[in-house]
Write an enzyme that holds these catalytic residues in place. Structure first.
Site, mmCIF file in Angstrom:
data_model
loop_
_atom_site.group_PDB
_atom_site.id
_atom_site.type_symbol
_atom_site.label_atom_id
_atom_site.label_comp_id
_atom_site.label_asym_id
_atom_site.label_seq_id
_atom_site.Cartn_x
_atom_site.Cartn_y
_atom_site.Cartn_z
ATOM 1 N N LYS A 112 -6.036 -29.550 -82.433
ATOM 2 C CA LYS A 112 -4.989 -28.840 -81.692
ATOM 3 C C LYS A 112 -4.642 -27.518 -82.385
ATOM 4 C CE LYS A 112 -2.661 -32.757 -79.517
ATOM 5 N NZ LYS A 112 -1.457 -33.593 -79.525
ATOM 6 N N LYS A 193 -14.125 -36.898 -75.142
ATOM 7 C CA LYS A 193 -13.122 -37.801 -74.581
ATOM 8 C C LYS A 193 -12.474 -37.184 -73.346
ATOM 9 C CE LYS A 193 -9.051 -37.341 -76.400
ATOM 10 N NZ LYS A 193 -7.799 -37.342 -77.161
ATOM 11 N N LYS A 196 -6.299 -34.571 -71.091
ATOM 12 C CA LYS A 196 -5.424 -33.837 -70.173
ATOM 13 C C LYS A 196 -5.607 -32.333 -70.318
ATOM 14 C CE LYS A 196 -1.544 -37.057 -70.545
ATOM 15 N NZ LYS A 196 -0.441 -37.264 -71.485
HETATM 16 P P1 TYM Z 1 -1.354 -39.402 -75.010
HETATM 17 O O1 TYM Z 1 -0.230 -38.979 -74.114
HETATM 18 O O2 TYM Z 1 -2.358 -38.376 -75.403
HETATM 19 O O3 TYM Z 1 -2.142 -40.596 -74.368
HETATM 20 C C1 TYM Z 1 -1.490 -41.763 -73.897
HETATM 21 C C2 TYM Z 1 -2.351 -42.982 -74.129
HETATM 22 O O4 TYM Z 1 -3.619 -42.814 -73.476
HETATM 23 C C3 TYM Z 1 -4.675 -43.079 -74.385
HETATM 24 N N1 TYM Z 1 -5.817 -42.211 -74.031
HETATM 25 C C4 TYM Z 1 -7.038 -42.674 -73.782
HETATM 26 N N2 TYM Z 1 -7.561 -43.916 -73.762
HETATM 27 C C5 TYM Z 1 -8.867 -44.061 -73.434
HETATM 28 N N3 TYM Z 1 -9.672 -42.996 -73.127
HETATM 29 C C6 TYM Z 1 -9.196 -41.728 -73.129
HETATM 30 N N4 TYM Z 1 -9.985 -40.701 -72.813
HETATM 31 C C7 TYM Z 1 -7.824 -41.519 -73.463
HETATM 32 N N5 TYM Z 1 -7.033 -40.429 -73.561
HETATM 33 C C8 TYM Z 1 -5.816 -40.869 -73.919
HETATM 34 C C9 TYM Z 1 -4.111 -42.727 -75.757
HETATM 35 O O5 TYM Z 1 -4.809 -43.383 -76.782
HETATM 36 C C10 TYM Z 1 -2.676 -43.214 -75.624
HETATM 37 O O6 TYM Z 1 -2.592 -44.598 -75.888
HETATM 38 N N6 TYM Z 1 0.591 -39.536 -79.574
HETATM 39 C C11 TYM Z 1 0.475 -40.293 -78.354
HETATM 40 C C12 TYM Z 1 1.817 -40.687 -77.753
HETATM 41 C C13 TYM Z 1 2.735 -41.407 -78.669
HETATM 42 C C14 TYM Z 1 2.644 -42.760 -79.069
HETATM 43 C C15 TYM Z 1 3.760 -42.994 -79.896
HETATM 44 C C16 TYM Z 1 1.725 -43.762 -78.801
HETATM 45 C C17 TYM Z 1 3.862 -40.896 -79.239
HETATM 46 N N7 TYM Z 1 4.459 -41.839 -79.964
HETATM 47 C C18 TYM Z 1 3.981 -44.236 -80.510
HETATM 48 C C19 TYM Z 1 1.947 -45.024 -79.401
HETATM 49 C C20 TYM Z 1 3.047 -45.229 -80.226
HETATM 50 C C21 TYM Z 1 -0.254 -39.449 -77.328
HETATM 51 O O7 TYM Z 1 -0.260 -38.256 -77.391
HETATM 52 O O8 TYM Z 1 -0.774 -40.134 -76.299
#
Ligand code: TYM
Length: 329
Positions: A112, A193, A196
């Site tokens: 990032k 991967k 978004k």
């Molecule tokens: P975020 O918003 O990027 O993604 C949300 C969830 O989706 C999963 N994910 C995927 N799983 C499979 N294949 C993919 N291509 C893919 N892209 C995203 C992510 O692994 C996630 O579970 N930092 C985290 C949000 C967060 C969080 C937390 C998660 C903040 N605090 C505490 C767990 C516990 C994030 O940006 O997720």
């Protein structure tokens, strides 16, 4: 008492099937067996600039989507991170026990940061805030996709470091990955991967994409030069499509292999598209209804925040005491 689960999603951009299969689908499945808290992490979203009006709308959209995928507010709590002040408070306390070197090693930070002209301090602190989210509720289990594993390891390290400096305070959480779909790849580039922030029009399938768009995206998905599915030489594009199919249908491995072995790519893609459409249609229908009732969604968020705030407050008080910060005796 049921073990506690915490997980979160950023309200920036639209949710795609990677988010759904990697995280949300799993969240729904486990809500009967655990006490679940599912969070819209708006404080994480602002680690890179967000248009305020879009962010605000994104939070409401995501809350409605949580409900539409099947998270039941009678069983699980759906909350917005910034509405419980303990997240930011605990993040600061944890920042003070986290070596900078641990944060600079995070691969998501490096990726990032490389894309920003100016790197905000929040981007470096991002995983500390994530640790605070989880530790604030003393969660035992964190269901996420594979890309969050490194952040979860850091959370464990921070919890253990705090416990060894100040005495047993935090539960050290476990990561829970889905058996199928922990890492969904981009349709246009199966080496990266699904994300978004990718810009290609055929990269991701969003949860609210209409059926025609889903068909189009899958029919254009990158495969390889073979004509048909060969499980001995499965290219990453075909493997990704089959993973998507399996995650939506929940077919066992053997059934997937028998069904697709030798099947031509065109036919395979058609079947994958129909499985995705069948999986998303009920979610989309519920979303249309729920999102029209903004007062109901706001009410769910308020009720859930009120339900979990005491847990957060108890942890903040405990951490303050442990660290010697001022609390009323
Ligand atoms: P975020 O918003 O990027 O993604 C949300 C969830 O989706 C999963 N994910 C995927 N799983 C499979 N294949 C993919 N291509 C893919 N892209 C995203 C992510 O692994 C996630 O579970 N930092 C985290 C949000 C967060 C969080 C937390 C998660 C903040 N605090 C505490 C767990 C516990 C994030 O940006 O997720």
């Amino acid at each position: 008492m049921k073990p506690r689960v915490f997980s979160g999603v950023q309200p920036s951009g639209s949710l795609h099937i990677g988010n759904y299969l990697g995280a949300l689908k799993n969240w729904v499945t486990i809500q009967d067996d655990y006490e679940c808290i599912y969070c819209i992490v708006d404080l994480h979203a602002i680690t890179v600039y967000q248009d305020p009006a879009e962010l605000r709308a994104g939070i409401e959209r995501l809350a409605a989507l949580f409900l539409a995928v099947g998270i039941d507010p009678a069983k699980s709590s759906i909350m917005v991170q910034s509405s419980v002040s303990g997240h930011a408070e605990l993040a600061w306390m944890l920042t003070c026990v986290t070596p900078v070197g641990w944060l600079e090693r995070m691969t998501q930070y490096k990726d990032k940061a490389a894309r920003q002209k100016t790197v905000g301090d929040g981007l470096l602190q991002y995983p500390v805030l994530m640790a605070a989210d989880i530790l604030l509720y003393q969660a035992q289990i964190v269901p996420v996709g594979e890309d969050q594993v490194q952040h979860l390891e850091l959370t464990r390290d921070i919890a253990q470091r705090f416990n060894s400096l100040y005495g047993e305070t935090f539960v050290v959480p476990e990561t829970k990955l889905p058996t199928v779909g922990a890492r969904i790849m981009g349709l246009d580039d199966p080496e990266t991967k699904m994300s978004k922030s990718a810009t290609g029009a055929y990269h991701a399938i969003y949860l609210l994409d209409p059926p025609e768009m889903i068909r189009k995206k899958i029919m254009r998905a990158k495969t390889d030069t073979q004509p048909a599915v060969d499980f001995d030489h499965l290219g990453p594009g075909v493997a990704n499509l089959l993973t998507i199919f399996q995650a939506f249908t929940e077919w066992p491995d053997e059934k997937v292999r028998r069904h697709f072995a030798g099947k031509r790519y065109g036919e395979t893609k058609k079947e994958v598209a129909e499985a995705v459409i069948a999986g998303l249609e009920p979610i989309q229908q519920r979303y249309r209804k729920i999102s029209a009732d903004r007062a109901y969604v706001a009410d769910v968020l308020d009720r859930c925040a009120a339900r979990i705030r005491p847990i957060a407050e108890e942890t903040v008080q405990l951490v303050k005491k442990r660290m010697g910060l001022y609390t009323r005796a």
